[in-house]
Write a protein that holds these residues in place. Sequence first.
Motif, mmCIF file in Angstrom:
data_model
loop_
_atom_site.group_PDB
_atom_site.id
_atom_site.type_symbol
_atom_site.label_atom_id
_atom_site.label_comp_id
_atom_site.label_asym_id
_atom_site.label_seq_id
_atom_site.Cartn_x
_atom_site.Cartn_y
_atom_site.Cartn_z
ATOM 1 N N THR A 129 0.390 1.094 -4.412
ATOM 2 C CA THR A 129 1.194 0.170 -5.216
ATOM 3 C C THR A 129 1.918 -0.850 -4.343
ATOM 4 O O THR A 129 2.103 -0.653 -3.136
ATOM 5 N N TYR A 156 -2.285 6.357 -6.548
ATOM 6 C CA TYR A 156 -2.532 4.919 -6.570
ATOM 7 C C TYR A 156 -1.758 4.257 -5.433
ATOM 8 O O TYR A 156 -0.654 4.691 -5.080
ATOM 9 N N LYS A 216 0.840 -1.201 0.000
ATOM 10 C CA LYS A 216 0.000 0.000 0.000
ATOM 11 C C LYS A 216 0.877 1.254 0.000
ATOM 12 O O LYS A 216 0.655 2.195 0.754
ATOM 13 N N THR A 250 -4.306 -6.734 -8.648
ATOM 14 C CA THR A 250 -5.225 -6.252 -7.615
ATOM 15 C C THR A 250 -5.628 -4.786 -7.787
ATOM 16 O O THR A 250 -6.504 -4.314 -7.084
ATOM 17 N N ASN A 251 -4.972 -4.072 -8.694
ATOM 18 C CA ASN A 251 -5.267 -2.653 -8.894
ATOM 19 C C ASN A 251 -5.627 -2.432 -10.361
ATOM 20 O O ASN A 251 -4.781 -2.062 -11.177
ATOM 21 N N LYS A 309 -7.368 -0.257 -12.144
ATOM 22 C CA LYS A 309 -7.238 1.044 -12.801
ATOM 23 C C LYS A 309 -5.785 1.344 -13.163
ATOM 24 O O LYS A 309 -5.480 1.742 -14.296
ATOM 25 N N LEU A 310 -4.869 1.156 -12.205
ATOM 26 C CA LEU A 310 -3.450 1.429 -12.456
ATOM 27 C C LEU A 310 -2.881 0.452 -13.482
ATOM 28 O O LEU A 310 -2.159 0.853 -14.399
ATOM 29 N N GLU A 311 -3.214 -0.817 -13.335
ATOM 30 C CA GLU A 311 -2.659 -1.816 -14.240
ATOM 31 C C GLU A 311 -3.204 -1.676 -15.652
ATOM 32 O O GLU A 311 -2.510 -1.961 -16.630
#
Length: 353
Positions: A274, A272, A260, A324-325, A327-329
């Motif tokens: 990460t 974000y 996190k 798990t993320n 939007k970022l990925e």
Amino acid sequence: MKGIIQLANNKQYTGQWHGDVTHCKGQVIFYTGMGNFLEFMTDPETKGKIVVATYPGILDSHFDPSKFESDDLQLTALIIQQELFVQSEREKNWLAFFKEKGIPIMSGMDTRTIIKQLLKDGEISAKMTADHHKLEPKFDDQKSTSHEKTKVLNPTGKTNLVVLNFGIKKSLLAWLKGFHCKLTILSAETSASTIAELKPDGVIFSGGSGHPADYQQYFEDYAKVAKSYPTIAFGLGHQILALAFGANVEKMKWGHRGFKQATYHTSTQQVYLTNQNHGYHISLQNLEETGFKPSFLSVQDGDIEGLIHKDFPIATYQFHPDGTNFKLESLIKDAYFQQLEQSKGEKLYAEAK
């Protein structure tokens, strides 16, 4: 039995020693996460580290091999505050697992004091030993990471991506497999000419353990590859590529470790959380001369968490996608596939001429 850890500054701390291995050494780092314990302990970037875990009852956490980031535990030793005199079934399972892997645990430790020392002096090396053994002997280093030999995944994929393996995490590999591209995983020592023979559409530098300068003899090849194909890099790969283009890498006083770590995207100003595990960072000094500019920065301390190159289709990230993320990925994947499509278009145009 009683155990002792001696830091490089000669500070000593005692606790209860568990395991048949009677001595070890490594760099001491701390993990304050309340979750993702298995993922962190099996992360290749934790190789050779003595981990001070702060969360109480961490050995009561669920044991799930499907969450492993590699095929084995990577740390050298574990230090916990938790007392293990009365063991739960889960504690017994964890102790048996660490014993099987030859990794000692020291329990009943004053982790708060140790971490305060690390915050003062930075992450430093240390020796650990069971009480009836001496601290003086030179301990053998753990065997070096054995990188996976050539392996092909999704062999029918229309887009051919080469992955240079510096110690790739299983979660990153699973994320890349979701691209539905042909993935050719090569040793980090693979030459630029060998990569060229495979005619890749793009190249990916994985993360891994150790100092990025350890790969200095390959920097010329890495720079040549990155200039020739759309390239993304993660973790150690991010640092290696920056060095290959002339940037400076510095040791951090204490690393970014956890799932996190807040970063913000310099273009959109979006923040974000990460997944990071590193003790070195890219310096801003002379960065402009390399052609790179920051794309992500740490909210915590302003450190560089991502780079893009102004002349070549290269994007690097200090953090790791792990599925798990979304939007970022998606942001990372979409940007890379846009570069791949543009590169294919340029090649088609060149062939037509």
